[in-house]
Motif scaffolding. Structure first.
Motif, PDB file in Angstrom:
ATOM      1  N   LEU A 107       0.862  -1.181   0.000  1.00 31.41           N
ATOM      2  CA  LEU A 107       0.000   0.000   0.000  1.00 31.41           C
ATOM      3  C   LEU A 107       0.897   1.228   0.000  1.00 31.41           C
ATOM      4  CD1 LEU A 107      -2.839   1.272   0.258  1.00 31.41           C
ATOM      5  CD2 LEU A 107      -2.551   1.118   2.744  1.00 31.41           C
ATOM      6  N   SER A 108       0.727   2.052  -1.020  1.00 27.87           N
ATOM      7  CA  SER A 108       1.571   3.243  -1.159  1.00 27.87           C
ATOM      8  C   SER A 108       0.714   4.486  -1.289  1.00 27.87           C
ATOM      9  CB  SER A 108       2.456   3.134  -2.409  1.00 27.87           C
ATOM     10  OG  SER A 108       3.256   1.992  -2.364  1.00 27.87           O
ATOM     11  N   GLU A 109       1.280   5.605  -0.837  1.00 28.15           N
ATOM     12  CA  GLU A 109       0.605   6.894  -1.023  1.00 28.15           C
ATOM     13  C   GLU A 109       0.733   7.301  -2.485  1.00 28.15           C
ATOM     14  OE1 GLU A 109       2.347   9.690   1.680  1.00 28.15           O
ATOM     15  OE2 GLU A 109       1.226   8.908   3.380  1.00 28.15           O
ATOM     16  N   LYS A 110      -0.348   7.808  -3.042  1.00 31.05           N
ATOM     17  CA  LYS A 110      -0.368   8.148  -4.452  1.00 31.05           C
ATOM     18  C   LYS A 110       0.557   9.319  -4.779  1.00 31.05           C
ATOM     19  CE  LYS A 110      -3.540   8.904  -8.234  1.00 31.05           C
ATOM     20  NZ  LYS A 110      -4.923   8.955  -8.662  1.00 31.05           N
ATOM     21  N   ARG A 111       0.565  10.357  -3.934  1.00 36.01           N
ATOM     22  CA  ARG A 111       1.289  11.580  -4.290  1.00 36.01           C
ATOM     23  C   ARG A 111       2.808  11.436  -4.232  1.00 36.01           C
ATOM     24  NH1 ARG A 111       1.059  14.453   1.399  1.00 36.01           N
ATOM     25  NH2 ARG A 111      -0.427  12.971   2.173  1.00 36.01           N
ATOM     26  N   SER A 155       4.420   8.094  -3.515  1.00 37.61           N
ATOM     27  CA  SER A 155       4.769   6.667  -3.627  1.00 37.61           C
ATOM     28  C   SER A 155       5.407   6.091  -2.363  1.00 37.61           C
ATOM     29  CB  SER A 155       5.702   6.422  -4.820  1.00 37.61           C
ATOM     30  OG  SER A 155       5.075   6.801  -6.014  1.00 37.61           O
ATOM     31  N   ARG A 156       5.246   6.764  -1.246  1.00 31.02           N
ATOM     32  CA  ARG A 156       5.787   6.242   0.010  1.00 31.02           C
ATOM     33  C   ARG A 156       4.989   5.015   0.432  1.00 31.02           C
ATOM     34  NH1 ARG A 156       4.939   6.659   5.616  1.00 31.02           N
ATOM     35  NH2 ARG A 156       3.044   7.868   5.297  1.00 31.02           N
ATOM     36  N   THR A 157       5.693   3.926   0.769  1.00 35.06           N
ATOM     37  CA  THR A 157       5.041   2.693   1.217  1.00 35.06           C
ATOM     38  C   THR A 157       4.467   2.903   2.606  1.00 35.06           C
ATOM     39  OG1 THR A 157       6.494   1.316  -0.118  1.00 35.06           O
ATOM     40  CG2 THR A 157       5.391   0.255   1.739  1.00 35.06           C
ATOM     41  N   VAL A 158       3.182   2.608   2.745  1.00 37.20           N
ATOM     42  CA  VAL A 158       2.484   2.745   4.016  1.00 37.20           C
ATOM     43  C   VAL A 158       2.416   1.400   4.740  1.00 37.20           C
ATOM     44  CG1 VAL A 158       0.285   3.372   5.096  1.00 37.20           C
ATOM     45  CG2 VAL A 158       1.121   4.656   3.117  1.00 37.20           C
ATOM     46  N   ASP A 159       2.215   0.331   3.976  1.00 38.59           N
ATOM     47  CA  ASP A 159       2.100  -0.994   4.580  1.00 38.59           C
ATOM     48  C   ASP A 159       2.413  -2.058   3.536  1.00 38.59           C
ATOM     49  OD1 ASP A 159       1.644  -2.872   6.550  1.00 38.59           O
ATOM     50  OD2 ASP A 159      -0.539  -2.698   6.500  1.00 38.59           O
ATOM     51  N   VAL A 160       2.860  -3.228   4.031  1.00 38.78           N
ATOM     52  CA  VAL A 160       3.146  -4.382   3.177  1.00 38.78           C
ATOM     53  C   VAL A 160       2.540  -5.602   3.845  1.00 38.78           C
ATOM     54  CG1 VAL A 160       4.951  -5.838   2.185  1.00 38.78           C
ATOM     55  CG2 VAL A 160       5.299  -3.364   2.335  1.00 38.78           C
ATOM     56  N   CYS A 161       1.908  -6.451   3.047  1.00 36.49           N
ATOM     57  CA  CYS A 161       1.300  -7.677   3.558  1.00 36.49           C
ATOM     58  C   CYS A 161       1.754  -8.835   2.673  1.00 36.49           C
ATOM     59  CB  CYS A 161      -0.224  -7.548   3.524  1.00 36.49           C
ATOM     60  SG  CYS A 161      -1.076  -9.061   4.003  1.00 36.49           S
ATOM     61  N   ALA A 162       2.294  -9.878   3.287  1.00 36.96           N
ATOM     62  CA  ALA A 162       2.703 -11.074   2.553  1.00 36.96           C
ATOM     63  C   ALA A 162       1.775 -12.224   2.932  1.00 36.96           C
ATOM     64  CB  ALA A 162       4.149 -11.418   2.877  1.00 36.96           C
TER      65      ALA A 162
END
Length: 115
Positions: free
Chosen positions: A20-24, A26-33
């Motif tokens: 999950l990244s911020e649109k403006r 591209s900073r990653t907010v969360d990752v799920c594996a």
């Protein structure tokens, strides 16, 4: 490329990762594996089909009895042993009754080829 389908004989799982990244910026907010399987179950008259092939369901009813306790266990080795022993005896399905198994139990079932 043809995708591999999951079967009890070949429980192929895909490793998935969602980001999950911020649109403006591209900073990653969360990752799920997680893992996922490709499989299709259909009804054809009185037959069940798994990925288009007839499926003979042989299942066990699981009430979560884990001696010496009277309640479900969260011990992964116990869960794995239970599924392995069922599969070795020719079963391909574990019917869960009156309890909700932990996520790891369901993951183990997928990994070991149990419905």
């Amino acid at each position: 490329e043809r995708k591999q389908r999951w079967t009890p004989a070949n429980p192929f799982l895909y490793q998935m990762q969602f980001r999950l990244s911020e649109k403006r910026n591209s900073r990653t907010v969360d990752v799920c594996a997680t893992t996922a399987a490709i499989r299709e179950i259909k009804v054809d008259g009185r037959r069940l089909l798994l990925n288009g092939e007839p499926l003979a369901v042989r299942g066990l009813l699981n009430w979560a009895y884990a001696p010496p306790r009277l309640s479900p266990t969260l011990d992964e080795k116990w869960m794995e042993s239970e599924l392995r022993e069922a599969k070795q005896r020719g079963f391909n399905l574990m019917k869960i009754c009156l309890w909700i198994p932990p996520k790891r139990y369901l993951e183990l079932a997928d990994e070991m080829g149990m419905l």
